[in-house]
Write a protein that holds these residues in place. Structure first.
Motif, PDB file in Angstrom:
ATOM      1  N   ARG A 211       9.560  10.190 -11.942  1.00 23.16           N
ATOM      2  CA  ARG A 211      10.590   9.315 -11.314  1.00 23.16           C
ATOM      3  C   ARG A 211      10.145   7.793 -11.410  1.00 23.16           C
ATOM      4  N   PHE A 212       8.520   7.577 -11.646  1.00 20.41           N
ATOM      5  CA  PHE A 212       8.149   6.341 -11.917  1.00 20.41           C
ATOM      6  C   PHE A 212       8.411   5.673 -13.148  1.00 20.41           C
TER       7      PHE A 212
ATOM      8  N   ALA B 203      14.364   2.635  -9.313  1.00 23.44           N
ATOM      9  CA  ALA B 203      13.750   0.846  -9.563  1.00 23.44           C
ATOM     10  C   ALA B 203      15.330   0.274  -9.171  1.00 23.44           C
ATOM     11  N   LEU B 204      15.234  -1.128  -8.935  1.00 25.62           N
ATOM     12  CA  LEU B 204      16.397  -1.963  -8.566  1.00 25.62           C
ATOM     13  C   LEU B 204      17.183  -1.635  -9.883  1.00 25.62           C
TER      14      LEU B 204
ATOM     15  N   LEU C 181      19.764   6.267  -9.565  1.00 31.53           N
ATOM     16  CA  LEU C 181      19.578   6.545  -8.140  1.00 31.53           C
ATOM     17  C   LEU C 181      19.298   5.584  -7.344  1.00 31.53           C
ATOM     18  N   ALA C 182      19.206   4.232  -7.502  1.00 32.70           N
ATOM     19  CA  ALA C 182      18.856   3.121  -6.563  1.00 32.70           C
ATOM     20  C   ALA C 182      19.516   3.041  -5.429  1.00 32.70           C
TER      21      ALA C 182
ATOM     22  N   VAL D 213      15.808   3.960   1.756  1.00 36.12           N
ATOM     23  CA  VAL D 213      15.216   2.814   1.804  1.00 36.12           C
ATOM     24  C   VAL D 213      15.111   2.061   0.531  1.00 36.12           C
ATOM     25  N   PRO D 214      15.370   0.817   0.120  1.00 38.30           N
ATOM     26  CA  PRO D 214      15.178   0.436  -1.178  1.00 38.30           C
ATOM     27  C   PRO D 214      13.790  -0.112  -1.291  1.00 38.30           C
ATOM     28  N   PRO D 215      13.316  -0.072  -2.562  1.00 33.36           N
ATOM     29  CA  PRO D 215      11.949  -0.455  -2.942  1.00 33.36           C
ATOM     30  C   PRO D 215      11.583  -1.846  -2.495  1.00 33.36           C
ATOM     31  N   GLU D 216      10.462  -1.993  -2.219  1.00 30.36           N
ATOM     32  CA  GLU D 216       9.942  -3.343  -1.915  1.00 30.36           C
ATOM     33  C   GLU D 216       8.662  -3.712  -2.723  1.00 30.36           C
TER      34      GLU D 216
END
Length: 488
Positions: A229-230, A236-237, A241-242, A247-250
């Motif tokens: 997935r990375f 990722a934004l 699947l974003a 919870v969105p990535p920070e």
């Protein structure tokens, strides 16, 4: 209190010996054991030997255990499987703790923690070779003294309790995620406990042996999934699947070189992740053609493979979600992600199979503590009989206590970090150091069974001090990180 006791033990072990206590680890007679002075009469010998018991130190060497049959390759494989576990799923949250830890410092900490764990695991093997001990408690008794062997029981109790608590929290999160919105976390934990109860009451766990293989498969699948997935960027934004992530990535805190107080949380988690030292006695004794040198090669390979594995999973999870990384990184992925569903299900099945084994260790050490206590020895004897009413009552009470604590614990990352900073630091750094220093002090300098040097003895003293500081400072930082905003 444990740290203070261990520090006192280490100082006593390392203190300059008096004329009557510069003996070897295997005293053969009064002259050899107590120096070249006048021979001691039997009463004096008994009194001097009793004094040595109070001061700690091995009184005798056990006969060597039967020759081991495990090949070096099998030893490396088994040790690596023993080290790597579901705790790796909390490491991305360790990198995100506080203001975050940069990629380079995080990798350096993984290697540093792995290297220290390798060395102290080897210390255990060398002391087993010198004493002939067959389990960890006996190793302490033959070096430090049997009167304080309760310390080992206490450490194993803490480790087993922490592990069962972490697994209960993991199961709650996994079952709640798989159930969608139909179950709350509390309901999920209670449902998992209902399934676990009959498994924990099994008097014979041999039927659960295949779960070990399922656990290995689940760990490797989860690692593969996190790395995939990375690499594919779907979380990722703007990724596929974003929009469905809980919870969105920070990624604002992701850096190459940042170090913060939160870095201590990552180190604490790694102490838990590399914790396999209570099995060091078994690994050494079962190694075919065992010698400290051969054991060292196997241990170094196993720990470094584990460190590489941890580094990959930690970086992939953290660089995918950054500061949003949760204590169980699988919680970060979309509930609609089929690969994530499979990872959660596989991890859940693995934990269901492994949990009764951990719970058995916890129950056994509780019973052992009861039996060694003058006040609770009769209760310990009643609880020793598998499937007896007392045994069942103790099992249900312990399981209920773990379940209640898991319900009250919302952050599994806190549990992993706290367990590592307290019992992890003690078992990885302090306990092996104390055992080694006590054995080295008693060793026969003319014909040593535990070869060492002044430099190494000094380094091990430093290692013990580092373990105490890591435990105190790491526990403080973990509590501040979880319950305050001081490190944000």
């Amino acid at each position: 209190r444990v740290c203070i006791f261990l520090l006192a033990s280490a100082v006593a072990s390392a203190a300059p010996a008096h004329r009557a206590s510069h003996s070897g680890i295997l005293p053969r007679d009064a002259k050899k054991a107590f120096g070249d002075g006048p021979a001691l009469v039997p009463g004096q010998q008994a009194r001097a030997q009793a004094l040595r018991v109070m001061r700690g130190g091995a009184i005798s060497r056990n006969p060597p255990p039967p020759a081991g049959s495990m090949s070096a390759a099998a030893c490396i494989t088994s040790l690596t499987k023993n080290i790597i576990g579901a705790g790796m799923l909390a490491l991305p949250a360790g990198m995100a703790a506080g203001k975050g830890t940069g990629v380079l410092p995080a990798l350096a900490i993984v290697l540093f923690s792995g290297a220290l764990s390798t060395y102290t695991f080897n210390l255990v093997g060398r002391c087993v070779d010198a004493t002939g001990a067959v389990d960890f408690r006996e190793l302490w008794s033959l070096t430090v003294g049997s009167s304080s062997a309760w310390v080992v029981d206490f450490m194993i109790l803490g480790v087993a309790a922490g592990a069962t608590l972490v697994y209960s929290c993991f199961l709650g999160d996994i079952v709640a995620s798989l159930a969608g919105q139909s179950l709350s976390r509390t309901q999920a934990i209670l449902s998992a406990t209902a399934v676990l109860t009959p498994l924990c009451l099994l008097p014979d766990l041999s039927a659960l042996a295949p779960a070990a293989y399922a656990g290995v498969a689940a760990v490797f699948y989860s690692a593969w999934f996190i790395i995939k997935r990375f690499l594919d960027g779907s979380c990722a934004l703007g990724g596929a699947l974003a929009s469905s992530l809980p919870v969105p990535p920070e990624l604002g805190q992701v850096s190459s070189g940042r170090v913060s107080l939160g870095t201590c949380v990552l180190f604490n988690m790694l102490s838990t992740a590399f914790m396999a030292h209570t099995n060091g006695v078994r690994f050494y004794n079962e190694l075919e053609g065992r010698t400290p040198a051969k054991f060292s090669k196997c241990v170094t390979t196993g720990f470094m493979l584990s460190a590489a594995f941890y580094g990959l999973v930690m970086l992939a999870g953290y660089k995918t979600f950054g500061a949003a990384s949760q204590g169980l990184i699988l919680n970060n992925y979309a509930t609609s992600d089929n690969l994530a569903k499979l990872g959660r299900a596989a991890t859940g099945v693995s934990i269901l199979g492994s949990y009764p084994l951990l719970f058995t260790s916890l129950r056994d050490v509780i019973i052992s503590s009861f039996k060694s206590s003058p006040l609770l020895s009769s209760l310990g004897a009643r609880c020793s009989a598998a499937s007896s009413p007392s045994w069942i009552a103790l099992s249900l009470t312990t399981l209920a206590a773990v379940t209640a604590t898991a319900i009250a614990t919302s952050d599994v990352g806190f549990v992993v970090s706290l367990s590592g900073s307290s019992f992890g630091a003690a078992l990885i750094f302090c306990v092996p150091a104390i055992i080694f220093l006590a054995a080295a002090k008693q060793d026969d300098k003319a014909s040593p069974s535990l070869p060492t040097s002044r430099a190494e003895v000094g380094a091990v003293h430093g290692l013990f001090a580092f373990g105490v500081l890591a435990a105190v400072f790491g526990t403080t930082v973990t509590i501040l990180e979880t319950f305050t905003d001081l490190l944000s």
